[in-house]
Design a protein around this motif. Structure first.
Motif, mmCIF file in Angstrom:
data_model
loop_
_atom_site.group_PDB
_atom_site.id
_atom_site.type_symbol
_atom_site.label_atom_id
_atom_site.label_comp_id
_atom_site.label_asym_id
_atom_site.label_seq_id
_atom_site.Cartn_x
_atom_site.Cartn_y
_atom_site.Cartn_z
ATOM 1 N N MET A 1 0.847 -1.177 0.000
ATOM 2 C CA MET A 1 0.000 0.000 0.000
ATOM 3 C C MET A 1 0.893 1.240 0.000
ATOM 4 N N SER A 2 0.542 2.214 -0.813
ATOM 5 C CA SER A 2 1.357 3.423 -0.950
ATOM 6 C C SER A 2 0.882 4.523 0.006
ATOM 7 N N ILE A 3 1.657 5.592 0.060
ATOM 8 C CA ILE A 3 1.294 6.745 0.891
ATOM 9 C C ILE A 3 -0.070 7.273 0.465
ATOM 10 N N ILE A 4 -0.275 7.426 -0.834
ATOM 11 C CA ILE A 4 -1.545 7.975 -1.315
ATOM 12 C C ILE A 4 -2.707 7.039 -0.996
ATOM 13 N N ASP A 5 -2.455 5.734 -1.018
ATOM 14 C CA ASP A 5 -3.506 4.780 -0.632
ATOM 15 C C ASP A 5 -3.895 4.978 0.832
ATOM 16 N N ARG A 6 -2.894 5.185 1.679
ATOM 17 C CA ARG A 6 -3.186 5.404 3.105
ATOM 18 C C ARG A 6 -3.914 6.736 3.307
ATOM 19 N N SER B 1 -2.608 10.416 -9.552
ATOM 20 C CA SER B 1 -2.596 9.959 -10.935
ATOM 21 C C SER B 1 -1.200 9.656 -11.468
ATOM 22 N N LEU B 2 -0.250 10.486 -11.096
ATOM 23 C CA LEU B 2 1.095 10.327 -11.625
ATOM 24 C C LEU B 2 2.008 9.521 -10.711
ATOM 25 N N GLY B 3 1.489 9.165 -9.552
ATOM 26 C CA GLY B 3 2.262 8.354 -8.620
ATOM 27 C C GLY B 3 3.426 9.084 -7.972
ATOM 28 N N ARG B 4 3.347 10.407 -7.963
ATOM 29 C CA ARG B 4 4.420 11.179 -7.318
ATOM 30 C C ARG B 4 4.296 11.063 -5.809
ATOM 31 N N ILE B 5 5.433 11.016 -5.157
ATOM 32 C CA ILE B 5 5.455 10.918 -3.691
ATOM 33 C C ILE B 5 5.472 12.333 -3.123
ATOM 34 N N PRO B 6 4.594 12.614 -2.181
ATOM 35 C CA PRO B 6 4.575 13.948 -1.568
ATOM 36 C C PRO B 6 5.915 14.265 -0.900
ATOM 37 N N SER B 7 6.282 15.536 -0.909
ATOM 38 C CA SER B 7 7.508 15.962 -0.238
ATOM 39 C C SER B 7 7.339 15.792 1.268
ATOM 40 N N THR B 8 8.444 15.810 1.969
ATOM 41 C CA THR B 8 8.441 15.609 3.420
ATOM 42 C C THR B 8 7.544 16.615 4.125
ATOM 43 N N ASP B 9 7.631 17.878 3.726
ATOM 44 C CA ASP B 9 6.804 18.888 4.402
ATOM 45 C C ASP B 9 5.318 18.668 4.147
ATOM 46 N N MET C 1 2.319 17.844 6.856
ATOM 47 C CA MET C 1 1.068 18.604 6.894
ATOM 48 C C MET C 1 -0.150 17.672 6.849
ATOM 49 N N VAL C 2 -0.108 16.725 5.934
ATOM 50 C CA VAL C 2 -1.234 15.794 5.765
ATOM 51 C C VAL C 2 -1.387 14.920 7.007
ATOM 52 N N ALA C 3 -0.273 14.439 7.543
ATOM 53 C CA ALA C 3 -0.325 13.599 8.744
ATOM 54 C C ALA C 3 -0.956 14.366 9.901
ATOM 55 N N ALA C 4 -0.523 15.598 10.106
ATOM 56 C CA ALA C 4 -1.083 16.413 11.189
ATOM 57 C C ALA C 4 -2.572 16.653 10.949
ATOM 58 N N TYR C 5 -2.943 16.952 9.727
ATOM 59 C CA TYR C 5 -4.351 17.205 9.390
ATOM 60 C C TYR C 5 -5.216 15.983 9.666
ATOM 61 N N LEU C 6 -4.704 14.815 9.298
ATOM 62 C CA LEU C 6 -5.468 13.580 9.461
ATOM 63 C C LEU C 6 -5.306 12.948 10.846
ATOM 64 N N GLY C 7 -4.430 13.516 11.663
ATOM 65 C CA GLY C 7 -4.269 13.022 13.021
ATOM 66 C C GLY C 7 -3.523 11.711 13.121
ATOM 67 N N VAL C 8 -2.559 11.512 12.241
ATOM 68 C CA VAL C 8 -1.739 10.304 12.282
ATOM 69 C C VAL C 8 -0.271 10.707 12.259
ATOM 70 N N SER C 9 0.593 9.769 12.506
ATOM 71 C CA SER C 9 2.021 10.054 12.459
ATOM 72 C C SER C 9 2.510 10.007 11.013
ATOM 73 N N THR C 10 3.617 10.688 10.776
ATOM 74 C CA THR C 10 4.238 10.591 9.450
ATOM 75 C C THR C 10 4.698 9.155 9.216
ATOM 76 N N ASP C 11 5.131 8.485 10.268
ATOM 77 C CA ASP C 11 5.545 7.081 10.144
ATOM 78 C C ASP C 11 4.408 6.231 9.599
ATOM 79 N N TYR C 12 3.194 6.481 10.089
ATOM 80 C CA TYR C 12 2.063 5.701 9.597
ATOM 81 C C TYR C 12 1.858 5.943 8.102
ATOM 82 N N LEU C 13 1.878 7.202 7.678
ATOM 83 C CA LEU C 13 1.670 7.473 6.254
ATOM 84 C C LEU C 13 2.744 6.817 5.399
#
Length: 94
Positions: free
Chosen positions: A1-6, A37-45, A49-61
């Motif tokens: 499972m990829s970051i975007i899937d999570r 769509s393009l399968g690009r991996i989000p940058s660290t920052d 941001m997404v992890a904090a917004y969704l209430g999960v750790s960056t490790d989980y993503l």
């Protein structure tokens, strides 16, 4: 499972649209499309941001470690509720 899937799974779980998340984070919806769509991996920052917004750790993503997800989500929810409670108390004291 990829970051975007999570990310997609968490959005679905929390009943939040990707467009709303990106708008709330002040990010381009086109950026989300690139991730998806393009399968690009989000940058660290952006992952942070997404992890904090969704209430999960960056490790989980990044890794999908469920233990991290459950602990982080619970802790984040408790912290948010405590912060709201403190703000309410402060307003009542004024």
């Amino acid at each position: 499972m990829s970051i975007i899937d999570r990310i997609n799974g968490l959005l679905k779980e929390r009943q939040i649209s990707a467009a709303k998340m990106m708008r709330d984070l002040n990010l381009s919806s086109g950026l989300y499309s690139q991730w998806k769509s393009l399968g690009r991996i989000p940058s660290t920052d952006k992952i942070e941001m997404v992890a904090a917004y969704l209430g999960v750790s960056t490790d989980y993503l990044i890794t999908g470690n469920e233990e991290e997800h459950e602990h982080s989500y619970s802790t984040t929810v408790i912290k948010r509720k405590a912060t709201r409670f403190q703000k309410t108390i402060m307003k009542l004291q004024w």
